[in-house]
Design a protein around this motif. Structure first.
Motif, PDB file in Angstrom:
ATOM      1  N   CYS A 173       0.828  -1.212   0.000  1.00 53.24           N
ATOM      2  CA  CYS A 173       0.000   0.000   0.000  1.00 53.24           C
ATOM      3  C   CYS A 173       0.862   1.261   0.000  1.00 53.24           C
ATOM      4  CB  CYS A 173      -0.915  -0.014   1.221  1.00 53.24           C
ATOM      5  SG  CYS A 173      -1.867   1.498   1.496  1.00 53.24           S
ATOM      6  N   ASP A 174       0.517   2.196  -0.864  1.00 58.38           N
ATOM      7  CA  ASP A 174       1.186   3.492  -0.919  1.00 58.38           C
ATOM      8  C   ASP A 174       0.592   4.394   0.158  1.00 58.38           C
ATOM      9  OD1 ASP A 174       2.213   5.975  -1.489  1.00 58.38           O
ATOM     10  OD2 ASP A 174       1.860   5.864  -3.650  1.00 58.38           O
ATOM     11  N   ARG A 177      -0.654   7.925  -0.637  1.00 58.54           N
ATOM     12  CA  ARG A 177      -1.864   8.090  -1.446  1.00 58.54           C
ATOM     13  C   ARG A 177      -3.105   7.513  -0.760  1.00 58.54           C
ATOM     14  NH1 ARG A 177      -0.582   9.433  -6.821  1.00 58.54           N
ATOM     15  NH2 ARG A 177       1.621   9.163  -7.365  1.00 58.54           N
ATOM     16  N   GLN A 196      -8.739   1.175  -6.350  1.00 59.62           N
ATOM     17  CA  GLN A 196      -7.342   1.165  -5.927  1.00 59.62           C
ATOM     18  C   GLN A 196      -6.738  -0.235  -5.772  1.00 59.62           C
ATOM     19  OE1 GLN A 196      -7.561   3.472  -2.251  1.00 59.62           O
ATOM     20  NE2 GLN A 196      -6.998   5.332  -3.361  1.00 59.62           N
ATOM     21  N   VAL A 253       2.682   1.296  -9.756  1.00 60.64           N
ATOM     22  CA  VAL A 253       2.689   1.757  -8.362  1.00 60.64           C
ATOM     23  C   VAL A 253       3.272   3.157  -8.282  1.00 60.64           C
ATOM     24  CG1 VAL A 253       3.750   1.416  -6.105  1.00 60.64           C
ATOM     25  CG2 VAL A 253       2.761  -0.527  -7.304  1.00 60.64           C
ATOM     26  N   GLY A 256       1.008   5.778  -9.329  1.00 62.07           N
ATOM     27  CA  GLY A 256      -0.205   5.921  -8.538  1.00 62.07           C
ATOM     28  C   GLY A 256      -1.406   5.215  -9.123  1.00 62.07           C
ATOM     29  N   PRO A 259      -2.340   1.841  -6.226  1.00 62.87           N
ATOM     30  CA  PRO A 259      -1.818   2.164  -4.891  1.00 62.87           C
ATOM     31  C   PRO A 259      -1.963   1.037  -3.878  1.00 62.87           C
ATOM     32  CG  PRO A 259      -3.892   3.291  -5.278  1.00 62.87           C
ATOM     33  CD  PRO A 259      -3.493   2.684  -6.586  1.00 62.87           C
ATOM     34  N   VAL A 280       7.972   7.186  -2.446  1.00 64.29           N
ATOM     35  CA  VAL A 280       6.792   6.363  -2.205  1.00 64.29           C
ATOM     36  C   VAL A 280       6.964   5.630  -0.878  1.00 64.29           C
ATOM     37  CG1 VAL A 280       5.375   4.444  -3.039  1.00 64.29           C
ATOM     38  CG2 VAL A 280       6.390   6.055  -4.673  1.00 64.29           C
ATOM     39  N   TRP A 282       5.880   2.746   0.849  1.00 66.12           N
ATOM     40  CA  TRP A 282       5.207   1.484   0.546  1.00 66.12           C
ATOM     41  C   TRP A 282       5.160   0.599   1.789  1.00 66.12           C
ATOM     42  CZ3 TRP A 282       2.069   0.482  -3.197  1.00 66.12           C
ATOM     43  CH2 TRP A 282       1.780  -0.820  -3.607  1.00 66.12           C
TER      44      TRP A 282
END
Length: 385
Positions: A173-174, A177, A196, A253, A256, A259, A280, A282
């Motif tokens: 998961c970002d 975002r 997403q 990724v 975006g 995400p 990012v 992550w």
């Protein structure tokens, strides 16, 4: 697989972007197969000893000078370091075609290029795909020097395939975002994740995506015998708008576009390192409601144009050097337990693995075959519309 554990295609005792594979070919396979002075042929050797020992195998492989691989992304389980390490050690050039291809792409290349010098020598397959390839008679029986140390159930008794490295399905998961990152499959159904949630590939072709559906099934009252709840889960994700058909890659990724990515933990963990320099954040979680682990499998094309190099590549991958390079890529090598006992395991790399609890179990060959059939017939319908 030990707990201390695919590429765009796997399933198997298992770990994609699906890329079209050019099926045209040029040239016939080499006519002078690697043969020793006493007439031993690498193409039929079932072990290094059967060919006259490692020295003879190395000599024959160096004479061939080339290894044809397919669908091995350099950022997948540290394959870049493995490719470079093999070439540096033996001076054998590795050509890696279609690095973002799937397990099915690999099998297609073997069948469509039979007898041609462009055929792949070696395969890295999701276990269900390895089983299919063996059933089709596409694989050469070969037992690496460490074959007896590979746990039962993680190898074909004849050596047509044997598991190499594994991982757990995870959720990446970002965090920049996504306000609150999901950590379970149940979370993924929440409305805040609209558009997403992505998979790494198509589960009819990709081992990692197949693993994602299997994990979703386990999280929703399914079992190794019943993957249908996993299809139903993604059907719900599609219906409520959370699932995106964009297949997740590092590029999507970073842009975006995906995400939230359901993928093997070693890939997501590797991306976390890679993305730091790109801004990012992550995050990686192994969902407690759908804990699913699998290995990928190694195999040799029965009609490999470079049979000695193919066998030497396998010996390298199952040496302590090769196994530890996978470990440095956050993948759990199949020889992890025996290497720990022998004192050859990279303890620093092992300590960095995503933490999980419990002992993983794996679907049988029959269960995988059944699940693959269900996926093949139901996936498109589940996510259509």
């Amino acid at each position: 697989m030990t707990v201390s554990p695919p590429r765009n295609a796997v399933l198997g005792g298992s770990l994609a972007v699906v890329a079209a594979l050019a099926l045209s070919a040029c040239g016939a396979a080499p006519t002078n197969s690697s043969t020793t002075a006493d007439g031993k042929n690498a193409a039929t050797a079932t072990s290094a000893a059967d060919f006259g020992g490692m020295d003879a195998l190395v000599k024959a492989a160096k004479k061939e000078g080339t290894l044809h691989a397919i669908a091995l992304p350099r950022d997948w389980a540290n394959y870049g370091a493995l490719i470079d390490g093999f070439t540096k050690k033996y001076g054998i050039k590795i050509t890696d075609e279609n690095p973002d291809g799937s397990s099915q792409d690999e099998i297609n290349a073997v069948t469509s290029r039979k007898g041609q010098d462009r055929a792949p020598d070696v395969l890295d397959l999701g276990s269900s795909f390895a089983l299919s390839a063996a059933q089709q008679g596409l694989l050469a029986p070969y037992k690496v020097a460490s074959f007896d140390q590979i746990p039962e159930g993680q190898k074909d008794p004849k050596g047509q395939w044997f598991n190499d490295y594994g991982g757990y399905i995870s959720i990446g998961c970002d965090a920049k975002r996504v306000k609150t990152c999901p950590t379970t499959f149940a979370d993924l159904l929440k409305p805040q994740y609209k558009g997403q949630v992505a998979l790494n590939g198509n589960p009819t072709k990709s081992g990692s995506a197949f693993g994602g559906v299997y994990a979703a099934a386990l999280a929703n009252k399914g079992s190794f015998d019943d993957i249908q709840p996993g299809l139903d889960f993604f059907g719900k994700l599609k219906k409520n708008g959370n699932y995106t058909p964009v297949e997740s890659t590092p590029a999507t990724v970073e842009k975006g576009e995906t995400p939230i990515s359901i993928d093997w933990d070693y890939l997501n963990a590797g991306y976390a390192d890679e993305f730091k320099s790109k801004g990012v954040d992550w995050k990686v979680s192994i969902p407690t409601d759908g804990q699913y682990a699998q290995y990928y499998s190694q195999a040799i094309n029965k009609d490999a144009p470079h049979p000695a190099a193919a066998r030497l590549w396998q010996e390298y991958l199952y040496s302590a050097e090769g196994q530890n390079l996978w470990l440095k890529g956050y993948a759990r090598p199949v020889l992890m337990t025996s290497m720990e006992s022998a004192g050859t395991l990279d303890k620093t790399a092992a300590a960095k693995l995503p933490q999980v609890t419990g002992t993983p179990s794996f679907p049988t060959e029959a269960q995988q075959s059944k699940a693959k059939t269900v996926i093949a017939s139901g996936w498109a319908k589940a996510v259509s519309g």
